[in-house]
Write a protein that holds these residues in place. Structure first.
Motif, short mmCIF file in Angstrom:
data_model
loop_
_atom_site.label_atom_id
_atom_site.label_comp_id
_atom_site.label_asym_id
_atom_site.label_seq_id
_atom_site.Cartn_x
_atom_site.Cartn_y
_atom_site.Cartn_z
N ARG A 178 0.86 -1.28 0.03
CA ARG A 178 0.40 0.37 -0.11
C ARG A 178 1.27 1.60 -0.18
O ARG A 178 2.12 1.44 0.67
N SER A 192 -14.90 7.28 4.15
CA SER A 192 -14.03 5.75 3.78
C SER A 192 -12.64 6.06 3.75
O SER A 192 -11.82 5.52 3.72
N GLU A 193 -12.67 7.00 2.91
CA GLU A 193 -11.01 6.89 2.04
C GLU A 193 -9.78 7.11 4.05
O GLU A 193 -9.27 6.37 4.03
N ASP A 237 -10.03 3.74 5.42
CA ASP A 237 -8.27 3.06 4.41
C ASP A 237 -7.22 3.00 4.93
O ASP A 237 -6.59 2.70 4.53
N ARG A 257 -4.80 2.48 9.29
CA ARG A 257 -3.48 1.59 9.38
C ARG A 257 -2.67 1.97 8.93
O ARG A 257 -1.83 1.98 9.54
N CYS A 270 -19.92 2.40 6.17
CA CYS A 270 -18.21 2.07 6.99
C CYS A 270 -18.31 0.82 7.58
O CYS A 270 -17.08 1.51 8.23
N LEU A 292 -15.33 -1.22 7.17
CA LEU A 292 -13.53 -0.56 7.09
C LEU A 292 -13.93 0.13 8.45
O LEU A 292 -12.38 -0.61 8.85
N GLN A 337 -12.31 -3.15 10.38
CA GLN A 337 -10.40 -4.31 9.89
C GLN A 337 -10.37 -2.87 10.40
O GLN A 337 -8.93 -3.21 10.48
N ALA A 338 -10.42 -1.44 10.53
CA ALA A 338 -9.08 -0.11 10.70
C ALA A 338 -8.93 0.05 12.31
O ALA A 338 -8.49 0.36 12.98
#
Length: 304
Positions: free
Chosen positions: A99, A215-216, A219, A222, A265, A268, A271-272
């Protein structure tokens, strides 16, 4: 680490929002004055302000500058953000997962900044570049700066205490580290960590001022945290003083703003590692009157 109870925040918000906001702002102002006096006593021309994402570096830098000027010291402000390379002008570093590593110091022209600061320390002129976050490119704009006798250059950014910068400035600089130094106690067994409180700030700011949807920001979180562990935390040792920038009333304003952007969201956030943030927003007593927030408040950096 300071622990702030959500129950107390909610009670103060309901019973005396005006007094609550003013009390928090007064405490922050006292901290700024104390730090400015330390800088004044140090008698060094370069002030380096460091901290992780959304720690309030920009406003804190401005407030310290103002306080120093009230004490008779002329200051000049430099944002490390202006030393980012244009997005098209370099190969973006990647992390272990492939990433984009936008937190890497390789995204910045640190050699140029280091040389500029050395020049400033000996009284030479420099031309500071300008970076536009909306286009993610440097512009043609330049700002000339030269320090006069007893003047101070104030530099803020996540890499300002990096050894690349401080290595040549040991005798001419002073470092200050700032961050959210509080955790929010929701229940005796549930805490919202400082980095989660900073996420709330960052998500709102990115939507308002950096053309970036929530959302960005989620993302990227992390990667942002990884960057802090690699590029910020190892250099805290170079700081002379620490500032806790958390204002206990702040989430009473931020929660209502962020909530409207979070539907959809959920995955997401999980996950974060930010699911707790979404859950606590509904439990925070909201204050909607932004006129209660002083124009020079750190909060203006995030909500305008």
């Amino acid at each position: 680490m300071q622990t702030v109870k959500l129950s107390e925040i909610n009670e103060r918000s309901r019973s005396d929002a005006v007094g609550f906001v003013q009390e928090c702002e007064d405490q922050y102002a006292k901290t700024i004055e104390q730090v400015a006096r330390q800088v004044l006593d140090a008698k060094k021309p370069i002030l380096l302000l460091n901290g992780p994402s959304s720690s309030g570096k920009t406003t804190t830098a401005r407030r310290i500058e103002h306080q120093l000027e009230c004490m008779g010291v002329q200051t000049h402000s430099i944002s490390m953000d202006d030393y980012y390379y244009s997005r098209h002008a370099y190969v973006i570093p990647t992390d272990e997962e492939g990433r984009m590593d936008l937190e890497s110091p390789l995204c910045m022209d640190l050699p140029m900044l280091s040389e500029h600061l050395k020049q400033l320390a000996v009284g030479e002129s420099i031309e500071v570049p300008h970076f536009d976050f909306m286009t993610r490119c440097r512009t043609e704009e330049r700002t000339e700066i030269r320090l006069g006798k007893d003047e101070v250059a104030v530099i803020e950014g996540i890499h300002s205490l990096n050894d690349v910068i401080t290595g040549g400035l040991k005798d001419s600089s002073i470092g200050i580290y700032m961050a959210v130094g509080s955790q929010l106690q929701v229940t005796p067994s549930k805490l919202i960590a400082p980095h989660q409180l900073r996420f709330i700030r960052r998500a709102v700011r990115d939507c308002y001022f950096r053309n970036s949807p929530v959302s960005e920001t989620i993302d990227m979180w992390r990667s942002i945290r990884r960057g802090e562990r690699l590029y910020v935390h190892p250099y805290i040792k170079n700081a002379m003083a620490h500032i806790n920038t958390y204002l206990p009333y702040e989430d009473c304003f931020l929660a209502g703003i962020l909530k409207q952007w979070l539907p959809g969201c959920e995955s997401l956030l999980e996950q974060a590692g930010l699911s707790d943030v979404a859950e606590v927003l509904d439990q925070i007593e909201q204050i909607s009157d932004k006129t209660l927030i002083p124009q020079n408040s750190l909060m203006r950096e995030f909500i305008g």
